[in-house]
Design a protein around this motif. Sequence first.
Motif, PDB file in Angstrom:
ATOM      1  N   ALA A   1     -75.379  39.661  28.446  1.00 51.06           N
ATOM      2  CA  ALA A   1     -75.998  40.095  27.190  1.00 51.06           C
ATOM      3  C   ALA A   1     -77.449  40.519  27.404  1.00 51.06           C
ATOM      4  CB  ALA A   1     -75.944  38.963  26.170  1.00 51.06           C
ATOM      5  N   ASP A   2     -78.175  39.847  28.310  1.00 50.23           N
ATOM      6  CA  ASP A   2     -79.603  40.135  28.466  1.00 50.23           C
ATOM      7  C   ASP A   2     -80.044  39.769  29.882  1.00 50.23           C
ATOM      8  OD1 ASP A   2     -82.313  40.512  28.219  1.00 50.23           O
ATOM      9  OD2 ASP A   2     -82.480  39.480  26.289  1.00 50.23           O
ATOM     10  N   PRO A   3     -79.703  40.648  30.870  1.00 54.46           N
ATOM     11  CA  PRO A   3     -80.010  40.306  32.268  1.00 54.46           C
ATOM     12  C   PRO A   3     -81.495  40.048  32.506  1.00 54.46           C
ATOM     13  CG  PRO A   3     -78.726  42.369  32.123  1.00 54.46           C
ATOM     14  CD  PRO A   3     -79.032  41.939  30.726  1.00 54.46           C
ATOM     15  N   ALA A   4     -82.381  40.789  31.832  1.00 55.07           N
ATOM     16  CA  ALA A   4     -83.821  40.631  32.096  1.00 55.07           C
ATOM     17  C   ALA A   4     -84.317  39.266  31.621  1.00 55.07           C
ATOM     18  CB  ALA A   4     -84.608  41.751  31.425  1.00 55.07           C
ATOM     19  N   LEU A   5     -83.748  38.781  30.539  1.00 48.81           N
ATOM     20  CA  LEU A   5     -84.142  37.463  30.039  1.00 48.81           C
ATOM     21  C   LEU A   5     -83.750  36.387  31.052  1.00 48.81           C
ATOM     22  CD1 LEU A   5     -85.130  35.728  27.527  1.00 48.81           C
ATOM     23  CD2 LEU A   5     -82.692  35.427  27.046  1.00 48.81           C
ATOM     24  N   VAL A   6     -82.513  36.444  31.510  1.00 49.39           N
ATOM     25  CA  VAL A   6     -82.002  35.393  32.392  1.00 49.39           C
ATOM     26  C   VAL A   6     -82.637  35.508  33.786  1.00 49.39           C
ATOM     27  CG1 VAL A   6     -79.907  34.451  33.454  1.00 49.39           C
ATOM     28  CG2 VAL A   6     -79.883  35.155  31.049  1.00 49.39           C
ATOM     29  N   TRP A   7     -82.729  36.742  34.322  1.00 51.29           N
ATOM     30  CA  TRP A   7     -83.355  36.923  35.646  1.00 51.29           C
ATOM     31  C   TRP A   7     -84.823  36.471  35.599  1.00 51.29           C
ATOM     32  CZ3 TRP A   7     -81.779  37.504  40.458  1.00 51.29           C
ATOM     33  CH2 TRP A   7     -82.700  37.910  41.437  1.00 51.29           C
ATOM     34  N   GLY A   8     -85.528  36.795  34.522  1.00 49.95           N
ATOM     35  CA  GLY A   8     -86.931  36.372  34.372  1.00 49.95           C
ATOM     36  C   GLY A   8     -87.049  34.851  34.385  1.00 49.95           C
ATOM     37  N   TRP A   9     -86.119  34.190  33.712  1.00 45.06           N
ATOM     38  CA  TRP A   9     -86.145  32.715  33.675  1.00 45.06           C
ATOM     39  C   TRP A   9     -85.956  32.142  35.082  1.00 45.06           C
ATOM     40  CZ3 TRP A   9     -81.607  29.071  33.064  1.00 45.06           C
ATOM     41  CH2 TRP A   9     -82.043  27.755  32.839  1.00 45.06           C
ATOM     42  N   TYR A  10     -84.997  32.722  35.823  1.00 44.85           N
ATOM     43  CA  TYR A  10     -84.746  32.206  37.179  1.00 44.85           C
ATOM     44  C   TYR A  10     -85.897  32.539  38.124  1.00 44.85           C
ATOM     45  CZ  TYR A  10     -80.195  30.243  36.184  1.00 44.85           C
ATOM     46  OH  TYR A  10     -79.196  29.439  35.690  1.00 44.85           O
ATOM     47  N   GLU A  11     -86.527  33.694  37.966  1.00 44.27           N
ATOM     48  CA  GLU A  11     -87.669  34.009  38.831  1.00 44.27           C
ATOM     49  C   GLU A  11     -88.843  33.085  38.528  1.00 44.27           C
ATOM     50  OE1 GLU A  11     -86.412  35.370  41.489  1.00 44.27           O
ATOM     51  OE2 GLU A  11     -88.189  36.651  41.650  1.00 44.27           O
ATOM     52  N   TRP A  12     -89.008  32.737  37.263  1.00 48.67           N
ATOM     53  CA  TRP A  12     -90.060  31.782  36.877  1.00 48.67           C
ATOM     54  C   TRP A  12     -89.786  30.427  37.528  1.00 48.67           C
ATOM     55  CZ3 TRP A  12     -89.121  27.689  33.160  1.00 48.67           C
ATOM     56  CH2 TRP A  12     -90.266  26.962  32.820  1.00 48.67           C
TER      57      TRP A  12
END
Length: 253
Positions: free
Chosen positions: A61-72
């Motif tokens: 649904a929102d790859p940038a949201l989830v990828w950003g969380w994991y990169e953080w």
Amino acid sequence: MDHDSAVREAAALLARSRRVVVFTGAGVSAESGIPTFRDALTGLWQRFDAQSLATPEAFRADPALVWGWYEWRRSAVSRARPNPAHIAVATIEARRPGTVVITQDVDDLHERAGSATPVHLHGSLFAPRCFDCGQPAPPPGPADEPPDGRRLEPPRCTACSGPVRPGVVWFGEALPEAALRAAAEAAAACELLLTIGTSGLVYPAAEIPHLAARAGAAVVQLNPMPTPLDPVAAVSLRGPAAQLLPRLVDAAG
Ligand code: BJW
Ligand code: ZN
């Protein structure tokens, strides 16, 4: 049982056990400054709970949201240091060859403390792969410190241009078969299982201490809070792992 006698009893169990399994969850990294999975999130992610982000549906649904969380999170782990609990786990391994470390954590703090080959039941933050075709992706460069709350577009797969995802196990996904088999075999064969810093809520990983107990092993739990593993634990040490585990290991010799 008071605190000191609980430590003594756990140490006596460790001292007489040759086949030991150490089973860890997010609490073992808490004192390295890594929030546990069920802590409240901060920044952009405070509107979410971790459970709602750790799914393939959330990524779709929102790859940038989830990828950003994991990169953080990857950046927080890269800046963190193993704490005395990780080091005490590595000491158990060094003193008792054949000890098996099984972790639900996706960080690398056991490895950095000197544990040789921890079994990672829920994957790793450092092994991304393509969401569509599964091809391993090069680990992203050293994690810069992203400003808390940054969405980040994931890199694209070089084979199929699908979005790259973190190499972790999300809800509804199968655990890596070899890791789950190795964990189950070690639990079934051990004399002592130390369960450290896990809520014992997430299956099938939470089955591991139960399996050991059913096979006749003693289970010792380290956790500041009661958990569903209390009934199978011969001894529950209530407190932070970084304080209690080094005491236990020293007392066991
Ligand atoms: C301290 C401390 C200090 C604090 N010192 N301690 C059976 C019954 C019900 C449901 C299910 C079931 N079987 C399967 C399910 C569904 C689901 C599940 O378990 N849901 C439950 C929540 C109800 N399981 C799955 O979906 C699994 N997959 C599956 O079953 O697939 C079936 C399938 C088969 C074949 C084909 C296809 C499908 C997958 C589960 C994957 C879990 N993944 C996560 C995310 C990983 C990536 C990421 O990190 O983002 O793994 S979820 C999250 O929970 C993470 C953790 O490894 C895991 C466990 O959490 P943990 O480590 O216990 O942390 P916390 O935060 O819960 O607890 C911390 C503890 O530390 C607390 O107790 C504190 O008190 C303590 N603590 N400070 C010591 N200083
Ligand atoms: Zn691909």
